[in-house]
Structure formats: structure tokens, C-alpha cells
Motif scaffolding. Structure first.
Motif, PDB file in Angstrom:
ATOM      1  N   GLY A  92      49.078  25.588  32.727  1.00 42.10           N
ATOM      2  CA  GLY A  92      48.302  24.369  32.575  1.00 42.10           C
ATOM      3  C   GLY A  92      47.761  23.875  33.891  1.00 42.10           C
ATOM      4  O   GLY A  92      47.512  22.681  34.062  1.00 42.10           O
ATOM      5  N   VAL A  93      47.566  24.793  34.859  1.00 40.08           N
ATOM      6  CA  VAL A  93      47.137  24.429  36.207  1.00 40.08           C
ATOM      7  C   VAL A  93      45.641  24.667  36.355  1.00 40.08           C
ATOM      8  O   VAL A  93      45.130  25.749  36.017  1.00 40.08           O
ATOM      9  N   THR A  94      44.918  23.676  36.857  1.00 35.64           N
ATOM     10  CA  THR A  94      43.510  23.833  37.202  1.00 35.64           C
ATOM     11  C   THR A  94      43.339  23.483  38.680  1.00 35.64           C
ATOM     12  O   THR A  94      44.073  22.667  39.222  1.00 35.64           O
ATOM     13  N   GLY A  95      42.373  24.122  39.326  1.00 33.15           N
ATOM     14  CA  GLY A  95      42.057  23.789  40.709  1.00 33.15           C
ATOM     15  C   GLY A  95      42.508  24.802  41.731  1.00 33.15           C
ATOM     16  O   GLY A  95      42.199  24.654  42.911  1.00 33.15           O
ATOM     17  N   SER A  96      43.231  25.853  41.331  1.00 29.77           N
ATOM     18  CA  SER A  96      43.691  26.837  42.303  1.00 29.77           C
ATOM     19  C   SER A  96      42.788  28.065  42.379  1.00 29.77           C
ATOM     20  O   SER A  96      42.932  28.886  43.289  1.00 29.77           O
ATOM     21  N   ILE A  97      41.859  28.224  41.434  1.00 28.25           N
ATOM     22  CA  ILE A  97      40.949  29.376  41.443  1.00 28.25           C
ATOM     23  C   ILE A  97      39.695  29.021  42.222  1.00 28.25           C
ATOM     24  O   ILE A  97      39.114  27.941  42.047  1.00 28.25           O
ATOM     25  N   ARG A  98      39.239  29.967  43.070  1.00 31.25           N
ATOM     26  CA  ARG A  98      38.031  29.769  43.867  1.00 31.25           C
ATOM     27  C   ARG A  98      36.904  30.648  43.328  1.00 31.25           C
ATOM     28  O   ARG A  98      37.167  31.711  42.723  1.00 31.25           O
ATOM     29  N   PRO A  99      35.644  30.262  43.554  1.00 30.86           N
ATOM     30  CA  PRO A  99      34.521  31.083  43.068  1.00 30.86           C
ATOM     31  C   PRO A  99      34.277  32.294  43.965  1.00 30.86           C
ATOM     32  O   PRO A  99      34.910  32.440  45.012  1.00 30.86           O
ATOM     33  N   ASP A 100      33.334  33.121  43.556  1.00 29.33           N
ATOM     34  CA  ASP A 100      32.871  34.227  44.399  1.00 29.33           C
ATOM     35  C   ASP A 100      31.821  33.702  45.369  1.00 29.33           C
ATOM     36  O   ASP A 100      30.990  32.850  45.013  1.00 29.33           O
ATOM     37  N   ALA A 159      29.329  31.678  42.822  1.00 30.66           N
ATOM     38  CA  ALA A 159      29.196  32.064  41.423  1.00 30.66           C
ATOM     39  C   ALA A 159      30.577  32.195  40.825  1.00 30.66           C
ATOM     40  O   ALA A 159      31.589  32.260  41.536  1.00 30.66           O
ATOM     41  N   ALA A 160      30.611  32.241  39.483  1.00 31.19           N
ATOM     42  CA  ALA A 160      31.893  32.402  38.797  1.00 31.19           C
ATOM     43  C   ALA A 160      32.532  33.725  39.194  1.00 31.19           C
ATOM     44  O   ALA A 160      31.839  34.721  39.414  1.00 31.19           O
ATOM     45  N   PRO A 161      33.855  33.761  39.333  1.00 32.32           N
ATOM     46  CA  PRO A 161      34.511  35.025  39.709  1.00 32.32           C
ATOM     47  C   PRO A 161      34.204  36.130  38.690  1.00 32.32           C
ATOM     48  O   PRO A 161      34.059  35.876  37.490  1.00 32.32           O
ATOM     49  N   ALA A 162      34.105  37.334  39.199  1.00 33.68           N
ATOM     50  CA  ALA A 162      33.863  38.471  38.319  1.00 33.68           C
ATOM     51  C   ALA A 162      35.058  38.667  37.398  1.00 33.68           C
ATOM     52  O   ALA A 162      36.200  38.332  37.738  1.00 33.68           O
ATOM     53  N   ALA A 163      34.802  39.219  36.203  1.00 36.15           N
ATOM     54  CA  ALA A 163      35.862  39.445  35.232  1.00 36.15           C
ATOM     55  C   ALA A 163      36.934  40.348  35.826  1.00 36.15           C
ATOM     56  O   ALA A 163      36.641  41.396  36.412  1.00 36.15           O
ATOM     57  N   GLY A 164      38.166  39.917  35.691  1.00 39.31           N
ATOM     58  CA  GLY A 164      39.284  40.689  36.187  1.00 39.31           C
ATOM     59  C   GLY A 164      39.513  40.572  37.683  1.00 39.31           C
ATOM     60  O   GLY A 164      40.324  41.324  38.238  1.00 39.31           O
ATOM     61  N   GLN A 165      38.814  39.660  38.337  1.00 40.22           N
ATOM     62  CA  GLN A 165      38.933  39.513  39.787  1.00 40.22           C
ATOM     63  C   GLN A 165      39.171  38.048  40.140  1.00 40.22           C
ATOM     64  O   GLN A 165      38.698  37.141  39.454  1.00 40.22           O
ATOM     65  N   TRP A 166      39.914  37.836  41.242  1.00 32.93           N
ATOM     66  CA  TRP A 166      40.033  36.488  41.796  1.00 32.93           C
ATOM     67  C   TRP A 166      38.785  36.184  42.616  1.00 32.93           C
ATOM     68  O   TRP A 166      38.091  37.090  43.080  1.00 32.93           O
ATOM     69  N   GLY A 167      38.485  34.900  42.799  1.00 32.42           N
ATOM     70  CA  GLY A 167      37.325  34.504  43.579  1.00 32.42           C
ATOM     71  C   GLY A 167      37.422  34.962  45.029  1.00 32.42           C
ATOM     72  O   GLY A 167      38.506  34.989  45.619  1.00 32.42           O
ATOM     73  N   THR A 168      36.292  35.322  45.618  1.00 26.00           N
ATOM     74  CA  THR A 168      36.265  35.836  46.987  1.00 26.00           C
ATOM     75  C   THR A 168      36.051  34.754  48.033  1.00 26.00           C
ATOM     76  O   THR A 168      36.183  35.026  49.231  1.00 26.00           O
ATOM     77  N   ALA A 169      35.687  33.549  47.630  1.00 22.77           N
ATOM     78  CA  ALA A 169      35.487  32.467  48.603  1.00 22.77           C
ATOM     79  C   ALA A 169      36.821  32.089  49.238  1.00 22.77           C
ATOM     80  O   ALA A 169      37.850  32.030  48.556  1.00 22.77           O
ATOM     81  N   GLY A 170      36.801  31.870  50.544  1.00 26.48           N
ATOM     82  CA  GLY A 170      38.030  31.555  51.255  1.00 26.48           C
ATOM     83  C   GLY A 170      38.446  30.110  51.104  1.00 26.48           C
ATOM     84  O   GLY A 170      37.620  29.223  50.844  1.00 26.48           O
ATOM     85  N   ARG A 171      39.740  29.883  51.252  1.00 25.07           N
ATOM     86  CA  ARG A 171      40.240  28.505  51.238  1.00 25.07           C
ATOM     87  C   ARG A 171      39.770  27.787  52.488  1.00 25.07           C
ATOM     88  O   ARG A 171      39.802  28.320  53.599  1.00 25.07           O
ATOM     89  N   ASP A 172      39.304  26.535  52.319  1.00 22.39           N
ATOM     90  CA  ASP A 172      38.798  25.716  53.426  1.00 22.39           C
ATOM     91  C   ASP A 172      37.697  26.443  54.192  1.00 22.39           C
ATOM     92  O   ASP A 172      37.643  26.419  55.427  1.00 22.39           O
ATOM     93  N   VAL A 202      35.965  25.196  44.656  1.00 22.67           N
ATOM     94  CA  VAL A 202      36.887  25.370  43.531  1.00 22.67           C
ATOM     95  C   VAL A 202      36.089  25.728  42.278  1.00 22.67           C
ATOM     96  O   VAL A 202      35.052  25.126  41.993  1.00 22.67           O
ATOM     97  N   TYR A 203      36.574  26.717  41.575  1.00 23.80           N
ATOM     98  CA  TYR A 203      36.053  27.037  40.245  1.00 23.80           C
ATOM     99  C   TYR A 203      37.014  26.402  39.255  1.00 23.80           C
ATOM    100  O   TYR A 203      38.122  26.900  39.020  1.00 23.80           O
ATOM    101  N   LEU A 204      36.604  25.265  38.688  1.00 21.67           N
ATOM    102  CA  LEU A 204      37.532  24.427  37.944  1.00 21.67           C
ATOM    103  C   LEU A 204      37.735  24.986  36.537  1.00 21.67           C
ATOM    104  O   LEU A 204      37.004  24.660  35.600  1.00 21.67           O
ATOM    105  N   THR A 205      38.731  25.829  36.434  1.00 13.96           N
ATOM    106  CA  THR A 205      39.138  26.357  35.142  1.00 13.96           C
ATOM    107  C   THR A 205      40.635  26.569  35.177  1.00 13.96           C
ATOM    108  O   THR A 205      41.232  26.702  36.260  1.00 13.96           O
ATOM    109  N   ALA A 206      41.241  26.603  34.021  1.00 13.54           N
ATOM    110  CA  ALA A 206      42.691  26.760  33.959  1.00 13.54           C
ATOM    111  C   ALA A 206      43.090  28.193  34.301  1.00 13.54           C
ATOM    112  O   ALA A 206      42.418  29.150  33.918  1.00 13.54           O
ATOM    113  N   VAL A 207      44.198  28.307  35.028  1.00 12.64           N
ATOM    114  CA  VAL A 207      44.767  29.621  35.290  1.00 12.64           C
ATOM    115  C   VAL A 207      45.381  30.132  33.992  1.00 12.64           C
ATOM    116  O   VAL A 207      46.134  29.420  33.328  1.00 12.64           O
TER     117      VAL A 207
END
Length: 942
Positions: free
Chosen positions: A893-901, A922-935, A884-889
Motif C-alpha cells: 500500500g506504498v506510493t511515492g517510492s517509484i521513480r520515472p524513466d 516517462a513512465a517506467p518501462a514494463a518490468g523495469q524500475w525507473g531510471t531517474a536518480g533520487r534527488d 516521482v512516478y506516483l503509483t502503488a508498489v
């Protein structure tokens, strides 16, 4: 030799098989061994004898109405007609003693007529002068010369012992040749067990049975709880105390109730204290004063945009609200390594009282009434798990009662009609309730000021600092009333069952979702989550309160039809259909709110129940298509072989999903204050006024939401092996459809412009478009109890995948999708997926088997026998984890749904002191969602 034979025959009982007719014989509520049971139908006749547990069985009794006779010496014989079929319930027989005069007559030394038995078992008469075996009614054996005529034997000479009479011979034989089923195997025989409770008591036997028990243990010989930090934490003192009392028998009240129902009452009393060791990371004295020089991150001033000199935050910049909330944290009690610096033993107390009772009464030959009543009361003291010193209390009181009527319409047609009522009340009382208004004292505005909901707001930190939390006040009362009808019809190898149920449920809640509010700190403002906290700048804030009392109502219906068809002795087919409908939950006063969504999520407006006629009162349209076909078979491919093949397929609907949905719909504006926002630059929200924004709706559900269902199929092969072993190989599959999916409409990754800035955002939307699958292979090797040893080894190889919350994703907490426009990217391993799992169970009981000392008696036997040693070993591969990349969407007010690269580096090539490789993400690239898969991470082996 006779004793050995008795033990061998008693231990040779076979396990009950499907479809056999069986029952039990009792006297005074206790099992009665040695009773003769005879089944007669026309010219067919079968016989059996009860074992030491008073049980008997007829493995291959054909279907039909049989006359069952139960006899035993000194007892009144009992005869009853019983309808025998594949689903016949076990029969219970209660024998009564004969009057003492008749018992004395039966025991008088009179020659009983002997029964001639042909040793060839051919059924033909014996030739004149042949030698045969005779058996007398008392169970003894003797030999006799059978002649058509002959002289009378001469009288004995003087001083010569007289020949034994028939009674003496019979008694000696009966005493010397003890077998299962003879008259002196039961407790009524003077040659059985020594006089004790229920065994050969000389006085008049009671019709009632009862027991008293007490179990006590304490921590004196227990090991200390495992310490994650390696600290030598003292073990607190604790103990367990449990008492039990039971009473059962017929209800007889002189001059009022002569032949009342049989009853049973059991009561358990539990007083337990349990200890655990909890570890956490709490702020140090230096951190509390603003000294963050030990932090590797550079601390920025969010106002000036420049670093604080030496990472030292001036005391004048520390938020007064942060100071007050910090006082609730304990100080570290050891020098930590970065993960933990505080460890404390936690002792919780549990008190429980429970009662179970049941009764049954036969009315004539065709009616039987039976019922149950139970209640349970529990109280618990729960210290805060992180050692904050908060002591919360919880209590519950529940009762469950049922009454059933069974009626025999015809020898092969039965009906059961029942009514059930249950009620459960739970009460959670937090430490600060009616005691301290923490938020008001700290100067935090916007929280619920009702005294029952006082307490601190919840604090969450990205760096691992222990979150601040306490339980929410609640007082909930749930009630269920249900009626049921079940019919059984047996005809020509078919056992047809059909019926239905109706259940009315009430959920009455006095509870609020989040009356104290919650703050999340990720370091977005200063580069350090704790620095953000000291500066009073949260990354997100949320709160939800109002409409505290809620009265939910729900109705559930089902109807079914099943045919269990015994095609032949080697093949049984079971097929049926079930219809199940769980209506969406309504609120008694219409206090539910949903969102009316325009196509493409271009607009959203609140919809209140019972106001908009386009929606039902539940705001979710009902789905009445819950048809569940089911089929199964049991097949013995080789007649007489122990190999059995079983297979089955069925569909199962999850009709219990609406309760959690209704709870969220009831906590929405305009019925309540509801807020969930992120803190935009230049960070106007503070700890003091973080809950002061405009109320908004944070949840919506598709009005065409459909109940999810799972298709289950399996096939297994079972076979006996030498050495009392049984092997079972099984393949199982599950396919879930219409699983729950949650996403955040109109949200985009940071660094990209929102293409629809006027479209609604900030709320979670629930749909039923997910799916899941799990396949598993299981191999079990089990050793039946033999010579005191029983064991089993189970190995499972499986894989589970889903893109939804179906099946307990994230331990019941809904997973919010990262990209609302690509829900298929959420497909990954299920949180409960465990590729390998091995379970081993072993048990040894002493004094069983000839070699184990079963024939040892006296004090040696009492010392040796019935000691039991048990062990269980479980080993398995790790469970999946999500990076998890812990930052707000953005915009929520949601945190915890964004994943890192994922960088491509080896995830498990961890440096010393860590479990995973930080450079793999690593932190997701600007303008992109994280590429790491869930679980996509496999946790440590278990």
C-alpha cells in the motif's frame, strides 16, 4: 581632552582569549567600573582595572593559586585565593560600601602621602634634585622636587593666595584627568553619569535589581503576506504583545535568613497573533457534480472498461462517501490557472508564559551550590493550513530543574555533582474530537470509533488537489531524570577533565498512528485521480489504531576523559575519549512487536516482547561499542602573529534513533489493527469498506540494528586584516556510517512475475547499512564593531551525498528504497545539499566613535545615539528534488517510492508556465524500475 582620553581607553579593551583568567566586580548586582584588581603569587604581582562592564582580565597569568585583591575607594577591600588554570571559571566579586563615618574620614582634606614614581620605569632611585612624578591614592598626578634637605618654603605674602594643599591638588587632578580605572569612573563618583536608575543615587542603594518591559506591535504598518497566485487577498488584523519582568539580588529575610543565596527570577508573557496567506487547489462545482470534461485525460469506467461519454460521470455513479467528504472542501474563490483556485488568509494565535530562575550560594571557601528552575506553558489555536475551517488547538506545559554542588578538593582539583529533572506534557486536540464522527456519518467502516479520535480519513491526490487532513489527537507526557559527575584537575600545563552521566527517560504516549485511516488516489482505475475519488475507488488504503497508551522507557549512559594540554604559548592540544550508550527502548508492559525474518525474506512471523526468549525486551540487541575518540589543536605558527590554525577530529553517535522505531513497533498486530494495501484490479476496495481487510504487520526492524555514527573533521585558518577585519577559512568533512535504510522486501516492478509469490511482502523493513558524506569549504570575512559598524560575509561551497535517511533526509521522513535488491542505486545528493550559500549580515549603531557623535550630549545626544539598523541577506543555489512516478508498489500500500524513466531530454528546458520539462520523464518501462536518480533535480535558487 580628558574626556576623549577616557573614551579611548574604555574602548580599547581587547577580546578575551582562551586560557586567560578573568572575572567581574559588582556592587548591588550592577557592574562596578574603576575597581583595582591585584593578583599576587610569591614575588610575582600583576594589576588590572575593571572596565565599564565591571570586567577585568589577566591575559598571561601563569597557572597556580593566586591571591586576588579587589579594592576601590569607599568600598571594603576583598581578598580571596583563586586557583588559576586554563579551565578556571570566571570569578565574581561583590563589594560592600564602607560605613559612612569611614567614607567621611577618607574624604577629609588631609594631605595624603604621595607615591614616588620613576619616570624612566627603571626601578632605580632618582638622583638628588631630580624632578619626578608623584601619584596620590586618589588617582591625581603632580610634580615635586625631591631633595635630601632644604629650607622650608616661605609663607605666602599678604593678599597672596595660599598654595594649594595636597588634598586640593589631588582632587583637582582627579577631577581633571579622567582615565579608565580612576576613582571617579564608577557610579559611586559624583562626576560620573547623571543620577538615574543605578547611577549615583543619593539615597541608600538597594541590593536588588529588577526590570519591567512591554513590547507591542500590530499589523497596521506590516506588508501583506506574499501571494503565490497574485490575488489581492485582504490582510487580516493581528498583533503581538510581550511583557517581561525580572528581579535579582541576595535573599535576605529579617530574623530568618541573614546571608541567603543570590537569586534571579525572570518572567515572560506573550500573546501573539500571526497571519499567513495559504493557496491551494480545490474541486470546482462542475467537478463535484461529475463534469470532468475539462480534463485532458480520458475517463474510463473501471467496471465496464469503456470511457465515460464526454468525461461526464453520472450522478448515480458518484460515491455517497465522496459526496460527504467533498462537503468539507471549500469552494474556489477565484478562477485558477490549474495550480491554485483558492486562497485565504490564516490567523493563528499563540499564548505563552515562561519563568526562569536561578540561585547560587557559597558555603565556606570550598563549596558552592547553585541551581535553576524554569517552566513554560503555551497554548495555540491552529486553523487548518488549507483553509478548510478546522480549528485545532495545542497546549504544552514543561518544567526543568537542576541543582549542582561544586567542591574544591585541592587548589587544582575541582568537582561538580548535579541532578536534573524535567517533564513535558503536550496535548493536541483536533477540530472533530468528541464533536462529529465524520467516518460514521459518511458510511466509512473500519475506523476507530473512540470519540477522541473522530474525524475524516486523510485523502491524497496525485494531480495536486489539496489533501484532506487534520491533526491526530495526542496527550503525551515525557519525563527525564539525570545525574552527572564532572571533575577537573590542573597539573603542569595539563587540564584534565573526566566524568560521566546517567539519564533515565520516560515517554508516556496516548496517541495512535492512524486511527482515521488514509486513502490515496492516483488515477489507476479510471485515468484520473479525482474521478477515482468520485467513483469511490482508492488506489491504496491504510489504517493503524489500537494500543493507544504506550509507556516507553530508556536509559542513557556516558563517560568521558579529556586532556587540554598547553604545550607552549603557541600550541595547545586537546585529546580525549567518550563512551556513549543509549539502550534500545522498552515498553513498560512489553507491548512491542517485531518481525522474525527468515534468511532471504522467505518467511516472516510476529515476535512480541517478553515472549520470545531469543530477543531482549526491546526486540533490538544492544550495541555498547559507542567509543568516540576526539582530538583538536590550536596553533599559532608565527609567535606574535594574529594567524591561528585550528584543527579537530571526532566521532559522534546518534543514540536518539530508537524512539521513532519503538513508536512503529508498538502499532503492530496482534496489539492493534494494522493495514496497508493496494487496490488490485478489478478494484474491490471502496471508500466504504477500504479498511476492512485482514490486519497485517507493516513494519519490521533488523534485531541487530546498529546505532549510526559520524566522523567529523575540520581545519581552519584565522587571521586579522587591516580595517578591523578578521578572515577565517575553514574546511569541514563528515562521513556518516550505519545510516538508516528502509525497503520493501519481495517487491518487483509492474509487468514482471513475482519469483516468490508465497514470500511475505507489504511491510517496510529497517536496517542500518547506509552511509553518507559531506564536504564543505567556508570563507568568512568579519568586521569587528568599529565606529558603530559591524558586518560579516559567509560563503559556503559544499556537496553532500548519501544512500540513507541519515542527516535529516527528506526533512526527517524516511525514504523508502525503490529496488530492495539494489540499495546502492539510492545513492545521490542529500536533500539538504546546497552547493552555494552566501550569508551577509550588517549592523550599524549610531552615536559610536568620535566621528559618529559619541561626544554629543544633551538632547541632541539622546536623539542621535543608539539607533540600530540591521539587515540580513541570504542567497543560495537550489535544493535537490526527486522525480516521482506516483503509483502503488505492487503488493503493498506504498506510493511515492517509484521513480520515472529519464528520457534524456533537458530537464530545465521548461515550456512556458512550467518550471521543468515534462518530456524529460516517462513512465517506467514494463518490468523495469525507473531510471531517474533520487534527488536528481536541482530546485530553484533561494
Amino acid at each position: 581632552m580628558s574626556r576623549f582620553l577616557c573614551l579611548v581607553m574604555v574602548g580599547a579593551g581587547l577580546p578575551l582569549v582562551a586560557g586567560e583568567y578573568h572575572g567581574s566586580v559588582k556592587f548591588g548586582g550592577l557592574p562596578l567600573p574603576g575597581a583595582s584588581v591585584k593578583a599576587t603569587l610569591g614575588d610575582k604581582q600583576f594589576a588590572a582595572v575593571t572596565d565599564q562592564q565591571g570586567a577585568y582580565s589577566f591575559p598571561d597569568l601563569p597557572d597556580g593559586t593566586w591571591t586576588i585583591e579587589v579594592e576601590m575607594l569607599c568600598f571594603e577591600p576583598v581578598t580571596r585565593e583563586v586557583s588559576v588554570g586554563s579551565a578556571s571559571p570566571p570569578s565574581e566579586w561583590e563589594l560592600k560600601l564602607l560605613p559612612m563615618e569611614e567614607i567621611r574620614k577618607a574624604a577629609a582634606p588631609a594631605a595624603a602621602p604621595a607615591l614616588t614614581i620613576n619616570p624612566t620605569d627603571s626601578g632605580k632611585p632618582l638622583p638628588r634634585g631630580a624632578r619626578a612624578e608623584t601619584r596620590n591614592p586618589q588617582g591625581g598626578f603632580q610634580r615635586a622636587d625631591l631633595k635630601a634637605s632644604g629650607p622650608t618654603p616661605p609663607a605666602p605674602a599678604q593678599n597672596e593666595p595660599a598654595p594649594e594643599g595636597a588634598a586640593e591638588i589631588n582632587q583637582r587632578a582627579a577631577d581633571g584627568f579622567l582615565i579608565n580605572g580612576s576613582s571617579n569612573n564608577g557610579a559611586s563618583s559624583p562626576f560620573s553619569l547623571a543620577p538615574a536608575f543605578g547611577n549615583n543615587r543619593r539615597n541608600v542603594r538597594s541590593l536588588y535589581t529588577g526590570s519591567l518591559g512591554l513590547i507591542f506591535d500590530n499589523s497596521e504598518f506590516d506588508a501583506r503576506s506574499f501571494s503565490l497566485t497574485g490575488q489581492d487577498t485582504p490582510k487580516p488584523s493581528y498583533n503581538h504583545l510581550q511583557g517581561v519582568a525580572t528581579l535579582g539580588g541576595p535573599l535576605k529575610i529579617p530574623h530568618l535568613i541573614r546571608n541567603g543565596p543570590n537569586f534571579f527570577v525572570g518572567y515572560q508573557w506573550t500573546r501573539n497573533r500571526n497571519a499567513t496567506t495559504q493557496s491551494s487547489l480545490v474541486p470546482t462545482a462542475a467537478q463535484r457534480s461529475g463534469d470532468l470534461s475539462a480534463s485532458p485525460a480520458t475517463i474510463l469506467d473501471p467496471i465496464a472498461g469503456v470511457p465515460f461519454a464526454g468525461n461526464l460521470i453520472p450522478l448515480t455513479r458518484i460515491s455517497p462517501q465522496a459526496r460527504d467528504l467533498l462537503s468539507l472542501y471549500p469552494m474556489p474563490n477565484f478562477t485558477g490557472t490549474g495550480s491554485y483556485n483558492f486562497q485565504v488568509p490564516i490567523v493563528s494565535a499563540t499564548h505563552q508564559d515562561s519563568l526562569q530562575s536561578r540561585f547560587n550560594q557559597s558555603i565556606g571557601r570550598k563549596n558552592q551550590i547553585f541551581g535553576t528552575f524554569a517552566f513554560q506553558s503555551s497554548r495555540a489555536d491552529n486553523p487548518n493550513a488549507l483553509g478548510f475551517g478546522f480549528l485545532d488547538t495545542a497546549s504544552s506545559l514543561g518544567l526543568n530543574s537542576a541543582i549542582n554542588w561544586r567542591h574544591v578538593f585541592a587548589p587544582r582539583f575541582f568537582g561538580n555533582f548535579g541532578y536534573q529533572f524535567s517533564r513535558m506534557a503536550t496535548h493536541n486536540s483536533p477540530f472533530f474530537e468528541n464533536r462529529v464522527n465524520v467516518a460514521a456519518q459518511a458510511g466509512i467502516t473500519g475506523t476507530d470509533q473512540t470519540p477522541t479520535f473522530w474525524g475524516p480519513p486523510a485523502l491524497s491526490f496525485a494531480s495536486g488537489i489539496a489533501p484532506l487532513s487534520d491533526v491526530q489527537y495526542s496527550f503525551n507526557r515525557n519525563q527525564t531524570s539525570a545525574v552527572s559527575v564532572a571533575m577537573l584537575w590542573n597539573h603542569n600545563g595539563h587540564n584534565v577533565s573526566f566524568g560521566g552521566d546517567f539519564k533515565r527517560q520516560e515517554f508516556n504516549y496516548l496517541w495512535q498512528q492512524d486511527p482515521r485511516g488514509a486513502f490515496t488516489f492516483t488515477g489507476a482505475a479510471s485515468g484520473s485521480d479525482f474521478a477515482d475519488f468520485l467513483l469511490g475507488v482508492p488506489d491504496t488504503s491504510s489504517i493503524a489504531f489500537g494500543n493507544a497508551d504506550k509507556y516507553f522507557r530508556a536509559s542513557n549512559y556516558d563517560a568521558y576523559f579529556t586532556d587540554d594540554w598547553r604545550i607552549n604559548p603557541e600550541l595547545t592540544l586537546n585529546a580525549g575519549m567518550r563512551w556513549e550508550y543509549g539502550a534500545p527502548i522498552t515498553e513498560k508492559y512489553g507491548r512491542l512487536v517485531n518481525l522474525d525474518i527468515a534468511p532471504g525474506f522467505t518467511a516472516a512471523s510476529p515476535v512480541v516482547a517478553n515472549i520470545n526468549q531469543n530477543y531482549p525486551s526491546s526486540l533490538i540487541r544492544p550495541d555498547k561499542h559507542g567509543f568516540e575518540p576526539r582530538v583538536g589543536l590550536a596553533w599559532r605558527p608565527i609567535s606574535g602573529s594574529s594567524m591561528i590554525v585550528r584543527a579537530g577530529y571526532g566521532v559522534y553517535y546518534n543514540t536518539s534513533v530508537f524512539q521513532s522505531i519503538a513508536i512503529q513497533m508498538a502499532q503492530q498486530s496482534p496489539l492493534s489493527t494494522n493495514l496497508r494495501v493496494s487496490n488490485p484490479a478489478p478494484y474491490p476496495l471502496t471508500l466504504a469498506d477500504g479498511f476492512g481487510g485482514t490486519s497485517q504487520n507493516t513494519f519490521g526492524v533488523d534485531p541487530d540494528f546498529r546505532v549510526g555514527y559520524a566522523q567529523n573533521w575540520q581545519i581552519s585558518v584565522q587571521r586579522d586584516l587591516p580595517g578591523s577585519l578578521v578572515m577565517t577559512a575553514t574546511y569541514l568533512g563528515i562521513k556518516g556510517t550505519r545510516g538508516m535504510q528502509e525497503f520493501l522486501p519481495n517487491t518487483y516492478p509492474a509487468g514482471i512475475a513475482n519469483p516468490c509469490p508465497l514470500c511475505p511482502a507489504g511491510f517496510t523493513y529497517l536496517v542500518s547499512n547506509g552511509n553518507s558524506t559531506r564536504e564543505a569549504g567556508q570563507l568568512q570575512l568579519r568586521r569587528r564593531l568599529h565606529n558603530g559598524i559591524t558586518a560579516s560575509i559567509d560563503y559556503t561551497f559544499s556537496k553532500a551525498i548519501d544512500d540513507s535517511t541519515l542527516g535529516g533526509k527528506n526533512q526527517g521522513v524516511n525514504v523508502i528504497a525503490q529496488n530492495w535488491l539494489a540499495l546502492n542505486e539510492e545513492r545521490g545528493l542529500s536533500t539538504f545539499d546546497q552547493k552555494h550559500l552566501l550569508n551577509v549580515q550588517m549592523q550599524y549603531t549610531s552615536g559610536m566613535g568620535i566621528g559618529g557623535g559619541t561626544l554629543v550630549n544633551g538632547w541632541r545626544g539622546a536623539l542621535l545615539k543608539e539607533w540600530t539598523v540591521q539587515s540580513q541577506i541570504t542567497a543560495g543555489s537550489g535544493l535537490p528534488l526527486t522525480p516521482v512516478y506516483l503509483t502503488a508498489v505492487s503488493g503493498t500500500g506504498v506510493t511515492g517510492s517509484i521513480r520515472p524513466d529519464y528520457t534524456g531530454a533537458a530537464v530545465y528546458a521548461a515550456p512556458p508556465g512550467l518550471s521543468l520539462n515534462p518530456s524529460a520523464y516517462a513512465a517506467p518501462a514494463a518490468g523495469q524500475w525507473g531510471t531517474a536518480g533520487r534527488d536528481s533535480i536541482i530546485g530553484p535558487s533561494q
